[in-house]
Design an enzyme around this catalytic site. Structure first.
Site, short mmCIF file in Angstrom:
data_model
loop_
_atom_site.label_atom_id
_atom_site.label_comp_id
_atom_site.label_asym_id
_atom_site.label_seq_id
_atom_site.Cartn_x
_atom_site.Cartn_y
_atom_site.Cartn_z
N CYS A 29 22.41 10.04 -16.62
CA CYS A 29 23.65 10.24 -17.36
C CYS A 29 23.28 10.67 -18.77
O CYS A 29 22.10 10.84 -19.08
CB CYS A 29 24.52 9.00 -17.36
SG CYS A 29 23.87 7.69 -18.36
N ARG A 70 17.99 6.36 -16.16
CA ARG A 70 18.59 5.18 -15.56
C ARG A 70 18.24 4.99 -14.07
O ARG A 70 19.11 5.05 -13.19
CB ARG A 70 20.10 5.19 -15.78
CG ARG A 70 20.43 5.38 -17.26
CD ARG A 70 21.88 5.26 -17.56
NE ARG A 70 22.31 3.87 -17.62
CZ ARG A 70 23.56 3.49 -17.88
NH1 ARG A 70 24.49 4.39 -18.10
NH2 ARG A 70 23.88 2.22 -17.94
N PRO A 71 16.96 4.72 -13.77
CA PRO A 71 16.55 4.54 -12.37
C PRO A 71 17.09 3.23 -11.77
O PRO A 71 17.65 2.39 -12.48
CB PRO A 71 15.03 4.50 -12.46
CG PRO A 71 14.72 4.10 -13.85
CD PRO A 71 15.85 4.57 -14.71
N ILE A 106 16.03 0.82 -25.74
CA ILE A 106 16.51 0.59 -24.37
C ILE A 106 16.64 1.89 -23.58
O ILE A 106 16.19 1.98 -22.45
CB ILE A 106 17.88 -0.15 -24.38
CG1 ILE A 106 17.84 -1.39 -25.28
CG2 ILE A 106 18.32 -0.50 -22.95
CD1 ILE A 106 16.99 -2.53 -24.81
N LEU A 130 14.25 -1.33 -10.07
CA LEU A 130 14.20 -2.79 -10.16
C LEU A 130 15.16 -3.44 -9.15
O LEU A 130 14.87 -4.49 -8.58
CB LEU A 130 14.53 -3.26 -11.58
CG LEU A 130 13.57 -2.76 -12.67
CD1 LEU A 130 14.07 -3.13 -14.05
CD2 LEU A 130 12.17 -3.34 -12.45
N ASP A 178 24.43 -0.83 -27.12
CA ASP A 178 25.82 -0.36 -27.06
C ASP A 178 26.50 -0.38 -28.43
O ASP A 178 27.66 0.04 -28.55
CB ASP A 178 26.64 -1.20 -26.07
CG ASP A 178 26.22 -0.95 -24.62
OD1 ASP A 178 25.50 0.03 -24.37
OD2 ASP A 178 26.62 -1.74 -23.74
N ARG A 204 37.20 5.28 -20.94
CA ARG A 204 36.46 4.49 -19.95
C ARG A 204 36.27 3.05 -20.43
O ARG A 204 36.12 2.15 -19.61
CB ARG A 204 35.07 5.09 -19.71
CG ARG A 204 35.09 6.39 -18.98
CD ARG A 204 33.68 6.83 -18.67
NE ARG A 204 32.98 5.81 -17.90
CZ ARG A 204 31.72 5.88 -17.52
NH1 ARG A 204 31.02 6.95 -17.82
NH2 ARG A 204 31.15 4.90 -16.84
N LYS A 227 34.79 -5.02 -20.58
CA LYS A 227 34.58 -4.11 -19.44
C LYS A 227 33.28 -4.45 -18.71
O LYS A 227 33.26 -4.54 -17.49
CB LYS A 227 34.52 -2.67 -19.96
CG LYS A 227 33.97 -1.68 -18.95
CD LYS A 227 33.73 -0.32 -19.54
CE LYS A 227 32.45 -0.11 -20.28
NZ LYS A 227 31.28 0.34 -19.51
N ASN A 228 32.20 -4.63 -19.45
CA ASN A 228 30.89 -4.81 -18.80
C ASN A 228 30.72 -6.19 -18.17
O ASN A 228 29.76 -6.40 -17.42
CB ASN A 228 29.76 -4.53 -19.79
CG ASN A 228 29.63 -3.04 -20.07
OD1 ASN A 228 30.26 -2.22 -19.40
ND2 ASN A 228 28.83 -2.69 -21.06
C1 EPZ Z 1 24.32 -2.17 -18.74
O1 EPZ Z 1 23.85 -1.00 -18.07
C2 EPZ Z 1 25.59 -1.76 -19.43
N1 EPZ Z 1 26.56 -1.32 -18.43
C3 EPZ Z 1 25.31 -0.68 -20.45
O2 EPZ Z 1 26.51 -0.39 -21.14
C4 EPZ Z 1 24.28 -1.18 -21.45
O3 EPZ Z 1 23.95 -0.15 -22.35
C5 EPZ Z 1 23.03 -1.66 -20.72
O4 EPZ Z 1 23.38 -2.64 -19.71
C6 EPZ Z 1 21.99 -2.29 -21.64
O5 EPZ Z 1 22.55 -3.36 -22.33
C7 EPZ Z 1 27.29 -2.20 -17.78
O6 EPZ Z 1 27.17 -3.41 -17.96
C8 EPZ Z 1 28.28 -1.68 -16.80
P1 EPZ Z 1 20.00 -1.81 -17.70
P2 EPZ Z 1 22.67 -1.13 -17.00
O7 EPZ Z 1 19.74 -1.89 -16.23
O8 EPZ Z 1 22.80 -2.42 -16.30
C9 EPZ Z 1 15.99 0.71 -17.25
C10 EPZ Z 1 28.17 0.98 -22.13
O9 EPZ Z 1 28.15 1.80 -23.09
N2 EPZ Z 1 16.05 0.40 -15.81
O10 EPZ Z 1 19.91 -3.07 -18.51
O11 EPZ Z 1 22.69 0.12 -16.21
C11 EPZ Z 1 17.12 1.65 -17.69
O12 EPZ Z 1 16.81 2.99 -17.40
C12 EPZ Z 1 27.05 0.95 -21.10
O13 EPZ Z 1 29.09 0.17 -21.94
C13 EPZ Z 1 14.96 0.73 -15.02
O14 EPZ Z 1 13.96 1.26 -15.49
O15 EPZ Z 1 21.40 -1.11 -17.96
C14 EPZ Z 1 17.22 1.33 -19.15
O16 EPZ Z 1 16.24 2.06 -19.85
C15 EPZ Z 1 26.11 2.08 -21.23
N3 EPZ Z 1 15.03 0.44 -13.68
C16 EPZ Z 1 16.89 -0.15 -19.23
O17 EPZ Z 1 16.22 -0.47 -17.99
C17 EPZ Z 1 16.12 -0.16 -13.11
O18 EPZ Z 1 16.12 -0.39 -11.89
C18 EPZ Z 1 18.11 -1.07 -19.36
O19 EPZ Z 1 19.05 -0.73 -18.34
C19 EPZ Z 1 17.21 -0.51 -13.93
C20 EPZ Z 1 17.14 -0.21 -15.28
#
Ligand code: EPZ
Length: 431
Positions: free
Chosen positions: A126, A131-132, A339, A135, A317, A409, A22-23
């Site tokens: 969520c 989840r800001p 994370i 970046l 995950d 999902r 999915k991801n």
């Molecule tokens: C991806 O989410 C995955 N989703 C998530 O899977 C997964 O948990 C996550 O990566 C970490 O591996 C998809 O691929 C669709 P991040 P993503 O940006 O991209 C912070 C599941 O269960 N952050 O790597 O949204 C954020 O808050 C899902 O399948 C900022 O601070 O995750 C988090 O603490 C849930 N600013 C950390 O970085 C930003 O602009 C990692 O988030 C972006 C993120």
């Protein structure tokens, strides 16, 4: 609302075919916005998030054709989808869709790069954290976009196109890496993404973009160098296997005992999970197209300490699932989530099944219990839900997991896959 009912205590024997990831599939589908050509994706998983993203892409003007496909021996090899974004008819990604699935916000960079503007709803927080999007926004601004936030939307413009830039992420983000990687493919000049995420789903996206004609160096490393092209073309690509589904069913075999062969996947995608399971006393054998996971139901699970980290570390995950396993260990386990700030929503529900877990800030101390006992529980997010299914497989008596739309999902035919290995599990249709 549907629920899942499990009568636990049965060891599992059989084979589970792993679906496409999915991801990985979500950003691959979004990449279709970068070209007028057709992007054909195979091994697409049958999960609700994919349908949500198809809806979003269609309202941007993408023509989507979905086909069920069987491989030569008649077994299903996922669906295929053709996506053609000949013309972008709308640059708005509405709140109603993005709030359901934050991966929808990934259209921001590609729309901006292709047509110079985008209006994308802020996804909001969520169940697992705030989840800001900072970046994503800082990176696109460094590439010349102007962005303002208005009435819950990110309104971005780059009328003269995006320009290559050197961007160093303050922290590792999968989504921001994917968003900027896609945008950089159509930017003028060279973009360098430093401290980029190295998750295999990003490498999958790099491979699709390269097949579409993009010039990208450094795949699989924390430094991606992208030389923009005026246009990309269509491509055919097959989605990588789901490493989180692979790890989840590996833990199913571990917690219930028995022997499950996982096919259509790759052991190297789950090395950190395999390492933890082996320390816990689970046997893992690598095969040509996956792995075999086994545990004698009479042999104990040992407690192992776990720290979630960006890839190649132990995945966030897979944190809820390993916690379920540790609740039936003979020792203790310290599980630290680095994370997301709020990813222990499964703890109170596991506790309802008799688990002994104490949370201190970002760490949870799990002490093995004498045995879990089935109870009604509530799913809160995708991975929390599946951890309750895993615990239910080990619990005596009946466990009923409510709100399973979270599971739908991201897990394809979960109850069928487990039932085929001997689990007593079924879906109860809700009203
Ligand atoms: C991806 O989410 C995955 N989703 C998530 O899977 C997964 O948990 C996550 O990566 C970490 O591996 C998809 O691929 C669709 P991040 P993503 O940006 O991209 C912070 C599941 O269960 N952050 O790597 O949204 C954020 O808050 C899902 O399948 C900022 O601070 O995750 C988090 O603490 C849930 N600013 C950390 O970085 C930003 O602009 C990692 O988030 C972006 C993120």
């Amino acid at each position: 609302m549907d629920s899942i009912r499990i009568r636990g205590g049965k060891p599992l024997y059989g084979t589970i075919e792993i679906s496409g990831a999915k991801n990985a599939a979500l950003p691959l589908m979004v990449a279709s916005l970068l070209t007028e050509g057709t992007v054909n994706l195979g091994n697409l998983p049958h999960v609700a998030d994919i349908s949500t993203l198809i809806n979003l892409l269609c309202q941007h003007g993408v023509k989507a054709h979905l086909n069920g496909e069987s491989n030569e021996n008649g077994s299903s090899n996922g669906r295929t989808i053709s996506l053609t974004a000949e013309e972008i008819t709308s640059t708005e990604a509405p709140y109603e869709i993005v709030r359901k699935m934050r991966a929808g916000a990934l259209v921001l960079g590609p729309l901006l790069a292709r047509v110079g503007k985008a209006k994308v709803s802020l996804p909001g927080g969520c169940a697992i954290g705030t989840r800001p999007m900072n970046l994503h926004l800082e990176g696109l601004e460094a590439m010349g976009a102007t962005i303002k936030i208005d009435a819950g939307y990110m309104i971005a413009e780059a009328p003269n196109g995006l320009k290559g830039a050197e961007i160093r992420f303050d922290s590792v983000s999968v989504g921001a890496t994917e968003d900027l990687l896609m945008a950089a493919c159509l930017a003028e000049g060279v973009t360098i993404l430093d401290n980029a995420a190295r998750e295999p789903e990003i490498t999958d996206l790099v491979h699709l973009l390269q097949a579409m004609g993009a010039d990208i160096d450094g795949e699989g490393t924390e430094r991606l160098v992208i030389t923009g092209k005026p246009r990309l073309h269509g491509a055919n690509y097959s989605v990588m296997p789901d490493r989180i589904e692979t790890g989840t069913y590996a833990i199913a075999a571990a917690i219930a005992g028995g022997r499950i062969e996982l096919t259509n996947t790759r052991a190297d995608l789950v090395s950190s999970v395999v390492e933890v399971l082996e320390h816990a006393g689970v046997s893992i054998e690598t095969t040509d197209n996956g792995l075999i996971v086994s545990r004698d139901p009479a042999s104990p699970i040992k407690g192992v300490d776990i720290l979630t980290q960006p890839y190649p570390g132990y995945p966030t995950d897979m944190q809820a699932q390993i916690m379920a396993l540790m609740t039936v260990s003979t020792g203790a386990s310290m599980i630290t989530e680095t994370i997301f700030e709020n990813r222990f929503m499964h703890v109170p529900e596991l506790t309802r099944l008799g688990a002994n877990i104490n949370v201190h800030g970002r760490s949870a101390m799990v002490r093995g219990s004498d045995g879990l006992v089935g109870a009604p529980v509530m799913a809160t997010d995708l991975r929390a839900s599946v951890s309750l299914v895993l615990a239910g497989l080990a619990a005596s008596g009946e466990t009923v997991i409510n709100r399973v739309y979270h599971l739908d999902r991201g897990y394809e035919r979960l109850e069928e896959k487990l039932a085929a290995c001997g689990a007593d599990i079924c879906r109860v249709q809700g009203s």
